[in-house]
Design a protein around this motif. Structure first.
Motif, PDB file in Angstrom:
ATOM      1  N   GLY A 214       0.784  -1.235   0.000  1.00  0.00           N
ATOM      2  CA  GLY A 214       0.000   0.000   0.000  1.00  0.00           C
ATOM      3  C   GLY A 214       0.807   1.272   0.000  1.00  0.00           C
ATOM      4  O   GLY A 214       0.234   2.362  -0.003  1.00  0.00           O
ATOM      5  N   SER A 215       2.137   1.160  -0.017  1.00  0.00           N
ATOM      6  CA  SER A 215       2.955   2.375   0.046  1.00  0.00           C
ATOM      7  C   SER A 215       2.937   3.141  -1.279  1.00  0.00           C
ATOM      8  O   SER A 215       2.999   4.375  -1.287  1.00  0.00           O
ATOM      9  CB  SER A 215       4.392   2.048   0.441  1.00  0.00           C
ATOM     10  OG  SER A 215       4.972   1.127  -0.470  1.00  0.00           O
ATOM     11  N   ILE A 216       2.877   2.423  -2.401  1.00  0.00           N
ATOM     12  CA  ILE A 216       2.811   3.058  -3.725  1.00  0.00           C
ATOM     13  C   ILE A 216       1.769   2.311  -4.546  1.00  0.00           C
ATOM     14  O   ILE A 216       1.985   1.151  -4.919  1.00  0.00           O
ATOM     15  CB  ILE A 216       4.164   3.040  -4.456  1.00  0.00           C
ATOM     16  CG1 ILE A 216       5.261   3.672  -3.595  1.00  0.00           C
ATOM     17  CG2 ILE A 216       4.060   3.767  -5.793  1.00  0.00           C
ATOM     18  CD1 ILE A 216       6.650   3.572  -4.206  1.00  0.00           C
ATOM     19  N   VAL A 217       0.658   2.982  -4.808  1.00  0.00           N
ATOM     20  CA  VAL A 217      -0.434   2.373  -5.562  1.00  0.00           C
ATOM     21  C   VAL A 217      -0.745   3.257  -6.759  1.00  0.00           C
ATOM     22  O   VAL A 217      -0.925   4.471  -6.624  1.00  0.00           O
ATOM     23  CB  VAL A 217      -1.689   2.187  -4.690  1.00  0.00           C
ATOM     24  CG1 VAL A 217      -2.832   1.587  -5.522  1.00  0.00           C
ATOM     25  CG2 VAL A 217      -1.383   1.300  -3.491  1.00  0.00           C
ATOM     26  N   VAL A 218      -0.780   2.642  -7.934  1.00  0.00           N
ATOM     27  CA  VAL A 218      -0.998   3.355  -9.195  1.00  0.00           C
ATOM     28  C   VAL A 218      -2.392   3.010  -9.714  1.00  0.00           C
ATOM     29  O   VAL A 218      -2.786   1.839  -9.718  1.00  0.00           O
ATOM     30  CB  VAL A 218       0.058   2.958 -10.242  1.00  0.00           C
ATOM     31  CG1 VAL A 218      -0.051   3.831 -11.476  1.00  0.00           C
ATOM     32  CG2 VAL A 218       1.462   3.040  -9.643  1.00  0.00           C
ATOM     33  N   VAL A 219      -3.129   4.029 -10.167  1.00  0.00           N
ATOM     34  CA  VAL A 219      -4.452   3.799 -10.761  1.00  0.00           C
ATOM     35  C   VAL A 219      -4.509   4.465 -12.129  1.00  0.00           C
ATOM     36  O   VAL A 219      -3.864   5.496 -12.352  1.00  0.00           O
ATOM     37  CB  VAL A 219      -5.587   4.340  -9.865  1.00  0.00           C
ATOM     38  CG1 VAL A 219      -5.575   3.669  -8.501  1.00  0.00           C
ATOM     39  CG2 VAL A 219      -5.504   5.858  -9.716  1.00  0.00           C
ATOM     40  N   PRO A 220      -5.260   3.898 -13.080  1.00  0.00           N
ATOM     41  CA  PRO A 220      -5.374   4.521 -14.403  1.00  0.00           C
ATOM     42  C   PRO A 220      -6.249   5.758 -14.341  1.00  0.00           C
ATOM     43  O   PRO A 220      -7.296   5.771 -13.695  1.00  0.00           O
ATOM     44  CB  PRO A 220      -6.018   3.419 -15.242  1.00  0.00           C
ATOM     45  CG  PRO A 220      -6.757   2.572 -14.264  1.00  0.00           C
ATOM     46  CD  PRO A 220      -5.993   2.625 -12.982  1.00  0.00           C
ATOM     47  N   ALA A 221      -5.802   6.816 -15.028  1.00  0.00           N
ATOM     48  CA  ALA A 221      -6.556   8.078 -15.078  1.00  0.00           C
ATOM     49  C   ALA A 221      -6.354   8.693 -16.450  1.00  0.00           C
ATOM     50  O   ALA A 221      -5.787   9.780 -16.599  1.00  0.00           O
ATOM     51  CB  ALA A 221      -6.103   9.030 -13.971  1.00  0.00           C
ATOM     52  N   SER A 222      -6.808   7.996 -17.478  1.00  0.00           N
ATOM     53  CA  SER A 222      -6.576   8.434 -18.849  1.00  0.00           C
ATOM     54  C   SER A 222      -7.313   9.734 -19.146  1.00  0.00           C
ATOM     55  O   SER A 222      -8.215  10.136 -18.424  1.00  0.00           O
ATOM     56  CB  SER A 222      -7.016   7.346 -19.827  1.00  0.00           C
ATOM     57  OG  SER A 222      -8.414   7.146 -19.732  1.00  0.00           O
ATOM     58  N   GLY A 223      -6.929  10.344 -20.242  1.00  0.00           N
ATOM     59  CA  GLY A 223      -7.548  11.596 -20.673  1.00  0.00           C
ATOM     60  C   GLY A 223      -6.505  12.570 -21.156  1.00  0.00           C
ATOM     61  O   GLY A 223      -6.516  12.973 -22.314  1.00  0.00           O
ATOM     62  N   HIS A 224      -5.611  12.971 -20.285  1.00  0.00           N
ATOM     63  CA  HIS A 224      -4.521  13.847 -20.718  1.00  0.00           C
ATOM     64  C   HIS A 224      -3.687  13.118 -21.760  1.00  0.00           C
ATOM     65  O   HIS A 224      -3.359  13.664 -22.817  1.00  0.00           O
ATOM     66  CB  HIS A 224      -3.687  14.259 -19.511  1.00  0.00           C
ATOM     67  CG  HIS A 224      -2.605  15.251 -19.819  1.00  0.00           C
ATOM     68  ND1 HIS A 224      -2.858  16.501 -20.311  1.00  0.00           N
ATOM     69  CD2 HIS A 224      -1.247  15.152 -19.719  1.00  0.00           C
ATOM     70  CE1 HIS A 224      -1.718  17.148 -20.500  1.00  0.00           C
ATOM     71  NE2 HIS A 224      -0.725  16.343 -20.150  1.00  0.00           N
ATOM     72  N   THR A 225      -3.315  11.883 -21.446  1.00  0.00           N
ATOM     73  CA  THR A 225      -2.744  10.943 -22.418  1.00  0.00           C
ATOM     74  C   THR A 225      -3.475   9.617 -22.231  1.00  0.00           C
ATOM     75  O   THR A 225      -4.154   9.409 -21.214  1.00  0.00           O
ATOM     76  CB  THR A 225      -1.230  10.734 -22.210  1.00  0.00           C
ATOM     77  OG1 THR A 225      -1.025  10.064 -20.958  1.00  0.00           O
ATOM     78  CG2 THR A 225      -0.474  12.058 -22.214  1.00  0.00           C
ATOM     79  N   PRO A 226      -3.345   8.686 -23.176  1.00  0.00           N
ATOM     80  CA  PRO A 226      -4.092   7.424 -23.049  1.00  0.00           C
ATOM     81  C   PRO A 226      -3.759   6.616 -21.807  1.00  0.00           C
ATOM     82  O   PRO A 226      -4.618   5.896 -21.288  1.00  0.00           O
ATOM     83  CB  PRO A 226      -3.695   6.669 -24.323  1.00  0.00           C
ATOM     84  CG  PRO A 226      -3.316   7.731 -25.297  1.00  0.00           C
ATOM     85  CD  PRO A 226      -2.659   8.794 -24.486  1.00  0.00           C
ATOM     86  N   GLY A 227      -2.499   6.706 -21.339  1.00  0.00           N
ATOM     87  CA  GLY A 227      -2.093   5.906 -20.189  1.00  0.00           C
ATOM     88  C   GLY A 227      -1.701   6.725 -18.983  1.00  0.00           C
ATOM     89  O   GLY A 227      -0.911   6.260 -18.146  1.00  0.00           O
ATOM     90  N   SER A 228      -2.240   7.931 -18.862  1.00  0.00           N
ATOM     91  CA  SER A 228      -1.958   8.743 -17.671  1.00  0.00           C
ATOM     92  C   SER A 228      -2.403   8.008 -16.408  1.00  0.00           C
ATOM     93  O   SER A 228      -3.401   7.285 -16.414  1.00  0.00           O
ATOM     94  CB  SER A 228      -2.684  10.086 -17.752  1.00  0.00           C
ATOM     95  OG  SER A 228      -2.123  10.930 -18.719  1.00  0.00           O
ATOM     96  N   VAL A 229      -1.653   8.217 -15.334  1.00  0.00           N
ATOM     97  CA  VAL A 229      -1.973   7.549 -14.074  1.00  0.00           C
ATOM     98  C   VAL A 229      -1.905   8.545 -12.922  1.00  0.00           C
ATOM     99  O   VAL A 229      -1.353   9.648 -13.041  1.00  0.00           O
ATOM    100  CB  VAL A 229      -1.010   6.377 -13.787  1.00  0.00           C
ATOM    101  CG1 VAL A 229      -1.093   5.325 -14.884  1.00  0.00           C
ATOM    102  CG2 VAL A 229       0.432   6.865 -13.594  1.00  0.00           C
TER     103      VAL A 229
END
Length: 309
Positions: A214-229
């Motif tokens: 749980g110290s570093i968790v990445v989630v997808p947040a596309s829009g600015h670029t296709p694979g922005s996180v």
């Protein structure tokens, strides 16, 4: 004569209407308030020696009006170009790199219009700062990109052999993004592609827990670029951070639910509708957890709260 005057009035109107529409796109227009977020804060058990540092590499000179609707042209802002170092006993990560020492050369590869409206100041690169402290580069597990635009990847060539961590959508964007990702192709870097194999996290449907603690968790947040996180960081002292990349350039984009002005989002965002959706969702998270520190990639105020290495 009357017809000539009419033609001139029509021509004037056709000139003024687009200018009025452009001016209107800078006015405040908050996105709809989100529904309350029911999710609890996800549990995290970071090791005691996890630490977070900023590595400022330069700034670009902008105004608040450029960053979000409702911002003032008189409100001058230095947009941060800053890397973040997360120290973890199982290997450290850089979140983005900011400007590299060859940023002047990289900048010349940008389109003329962008260069014409952009001025910047270069600082020491992230690699130079790490070396100056005697940092052991073998501790660096990888460079975790929020996305692959030039000002986030300019320092990558100074870390030869260090894996650059991206998801499959952003990896594809690097190859197909033309001038937008030209700097990310220099080398080329060693890309390591990760998947979002984890479940929901704060309302985002998928996640990637880098260390499983749980110290570093990445989630997808596309829009600015296709694979922005978005990269969520949790420290042992209970402090939590959300590195939102360029979802918003300044925190008001989230706290006031204000998207970029039309001109900026047309130039910068691949999918403005998806950016709006993620802005509203992050606004719900920020409201539910005011103790969470929002760190837009170019907000110097947010990085100012982090220690330097």
């Amino acid at each position: 004569m009357i017809r000539g005057r009419t033609r001139r009035l029509v021509a004037l109107a056709l000139t003024l209407v687009p200018l009025a529409l452009l001016a209107n796109s800078f006015r405040a227009a908050p996105l709809l308030a989100p529904a309350p977020l029911p999710d609890p804060l996800p549990p995290a058990s970071p090791p005691a020696d996890v630490a977070l540092f900023q590595l400022p590499t330069g700034v670009t000179h902008r105004s608040a009006a450029f960053a979000y609707r409702g911002g003032s042209f008189r409100d001058a802002r230095d947009f941060a170009m800053t890397a973040a170092l997360v120290k973890h006993p199982r290997g450290d990560l850089l979140v983005d790199t900011g400007f590299g020492r060859d940023v002047d050369t990289h900048f010349q590869r940008m389109p003329f219009l962008f260069r014409a409206i952009t001025s910047y100041e270069q600082g020491r690169s992230a690699a130079e700062q790490l070396d100056a402290t005697g940092y052991d580069r073998t501790r660096l597990r990888g460079i975790l990109l929020t996305h692959a635009h030039w000002d986030h990847v300019s320092g990558i060539p100074e870390f030869p052999g260090v894996p650059v961590l991206v998801n499959a959508d952003e990896r594809r964007f690097v190859d197909e993004g033309g001038w937008r990702t030209a700097i990310a192709r220099i080398g080329p870097p060693r890309f390591d592609t990760y998947a979002f194999e984890g479940g929901a996290y704060l309302g985002f449907p998928r996640s990637h827990d880098v260390y499983g603690d749980g110290s570093i968790v990445v989630v997808p947040a596309s829009g600015h670029t296709p694979g922005s996180v978005i990269v969520f960081v949790a420290l042992a002292n209970g402090h939590r951070y959300a590195f939102v990349g360029d979802l918003a350039w300044q925190r008001e984009g989230i706290t006031e639910r204000e998207e970029r002005p039309w001109l900026a989002r047309t130039f910068a965002d691949g999918d403005p509708d998806q950016v709006r959706e993620n802005l509203v969702h992050m606004a719900a998270i920020a409201t539910r957890f005011p103790e969470l520190t929002l760190v837009p990639a170019h907000d110097a105020r947010a990085f100012g709260a982090l220690p330097t290495l």
